[in-house]
Write an enzyme that holds these catalytic residues in place. Structure first.
Site, mmCIF file in Angstrom:
data_model
loop_
_atom_site.group_PDB
_atom_site.id
_atom_site.type_symbol
_atom_site.label_atom_id
_atom_site.label_comp_id
_atom_site.label_asym_id
_atom_site.label_seq_id
_atom_site.Cartn_x
_atom_site.Cartn_y
_atom_site.Cartn_z
ATOM 1 N N GLY A 47 -19.951 49.649 -32.360
ATOM 2 C CA GLY A 47 -20.575 50.521 -33.346
ATOM 3 C C GLY A 47 -20.813 51.860 -32.676
ATOM 4 N N GLU A 48 -21.907 52.481 -32.984
ATOM 5 C CA GLU A 48 -22.267 53.771 -32.387
ATOM 6 C C GLU A 48 -23.474 53.547 -31.476
ATOM 7 O OE1 GLU A 48 -23.139 57.017 -30.853
ATOM 8 O OE2 GLU A 48 -21.193 56.860 -31.856
ATOM 9 N N SER A 49 -23.263 53.630 -30.170
ATOM 10 C CA SER A 49 -24.300 53.267 -29.194
ATOM 11 C C SER A 49 -25.559 54.117 -29.321
ATOM 12 C CB SER A 49 -23.752 53.341 -27.773
ATOM 13 O OG SER A 49 -23.308 54.651 -27.466
ATOM 14 N N CYS A 79 -17.668 47.091 -26.651
ATOM 15 C CA CYS A 79 -17.562 48.522 -26.910
ATOM 16 C C CYS A 79 -18.945 49.176 -26.812
ATOM 17 C CB CYS A 79 -16.867 48.767 -28.246
ATOM 18 S SG CYS A 79 -16.200 50.433 -28.422
ATOM 19 N N ARG A 106 -18.040 56.817 -22.029
ATOM 20 C CA ARG A 106 -17.969 56.674 -23.488
ATOM 21 C C ARG A 106 -16.743 57.383 -24.042
ATOM 22 N NH1 ARG A 106 -23.604 58.516 -25.891
ATOM 23 N NH2 ARG A 106 -22.095 58.972 -27.474
ATOM 24 N N ILE A 133 -10.990 50.741 -29.872
ATOM 25 C CA ILE A 133 -11.326 51.646 -30.964
ATOM 26 C C ILE A 133 -12.405 52.611 -30.457
ATOM 27 C CG2 ILE A 133 -12.163 51.834 -33.335
ATOM 28 C CD1 ILE A 133 -11.330 48.811 -33.641
ATOM 29 N N ARG A 134 -12.018 53.878 -30.247
ATOM 30 C CA ARG A 134 -12.934 54.859 -29.643
ATOM 31 C C ARG A 134 -13.620 54.227 -28.435
ATOM 32 N NH1 ARG A 134 -17.144 56.884 -33.416
ATOM 33 N NH2 ARG A 134 -17.508 58.325 -31.729
ATOM 34 N N HIS A 169 -12.440 45.166 -28.664
ATOM 35 C CA HIS A 169 -13.024 44.420 -29.783
ATOM 36 C C HIS A 169 -12.291 43.097 -29.998
ATOM 37 C CE1 HIS A 169 -15.658 47.587 -31.501
ATOM 38 N NE2 HIS A 169 -14.793 48.399 -30.910
ATOM 39 N N GLU A 171 -13.344 40.648 -31.662
ATOM 40 C CA GLU A 171 -13.724 40.107 -32.968
ATOM 41 C C GLU A 171 -12.773 40.527 -34.081
ATOM 42 O OE1 GLU A 171 -15.778 44.111 -32.846
ATOM 43 O OE2 GLU A 171 -15.201 42.576 -31.397
#
Length: 189
Positions: A47-49, A79, A106, A133-134, A169, A171
């Protein structure tokens, strides 16, 4: 086995599906009262840390989860979850749980256009698909940290005691080997 999945932001539902398919009981952690559930392991999803770090504080989840991780609760961070666990960030002074002695960069592969998919070996798991992913990667780690996978000479999977950190990821693939590896870590607790 009862696994808590941090469900305040990010890709938590996909982790829940993998764990349930492997026979684990799963519950979502959205607020402090959710921590009353018995927990054999914890998933910190992608997600967005920065957002996740702020929400952990705002929802009074940070201190109790930090304490449990430090006490040896098995945790898998993917991630953004890896970023939350890292003791140091290469491009930021702000850290979160800081329980894993690694430095993480990051968005190391760039923004969304730098996302990619590969198949690679992960120690103890075998060949697995990896979706970045990013994604971050580990730039430094202490000798106590076991490097489980590298892609293009970048460290993308590490284990420190009962903490598993992944830059990718697992998942979002059709492979459940990484989640099975994590559940095995939880059983050995």
């Amino acid at each position: 086995m009862n696994i808590g999945v941090l469900a305040i932001q990010g890709a938590f539902a996909e982790h829940e599906q993998k764990l349930t398919a492997l026979g684990a009981d799963v519950f979502e952690i959205r607020q402090a009262k959710d921590l009353q559930n018995p927990m054999d392991g914890l998933i910190l999803p992608g997600g967005e840390s920065t957002v996740m770090g702020k929400l952990l504080q705002d929802l009074d989840l940070f201190d109790p989860l930090h304490k449990r991780i430090k006490e040896g609760l098995p945790v898998m961070g993917t991630c953004a979850g890896l970023i939350l666990l890292a003791k140091q960030l290469a491009d930021d002074d702000v850290v979160h749980f800081a329980t894993m002695p690694v430095e993480v960069k990051r968005n190391a592969y760039g923004r969304q256009l730098g996302s990619f998919h590969t198949t690679h070996e992960m120690k103890g798991v075998g060949m697995i698909p990896m979706n970045f992913i990013r994604a971050p990667y580990v730039t430094k780690c202490t000798d106590e940290v076991e490097i489980l996978a590298q892609v293009d000479e970048k460290i993308v999977a590490v284990q420190y005691k009962k903490q598993l950190g992944l830059a990718f990821h697992p998942e979002v693939t059709d492979c459940d080997k990484v989640h099975a590896y994590f559940l095995d870590m939880c059983q050995k607790r």
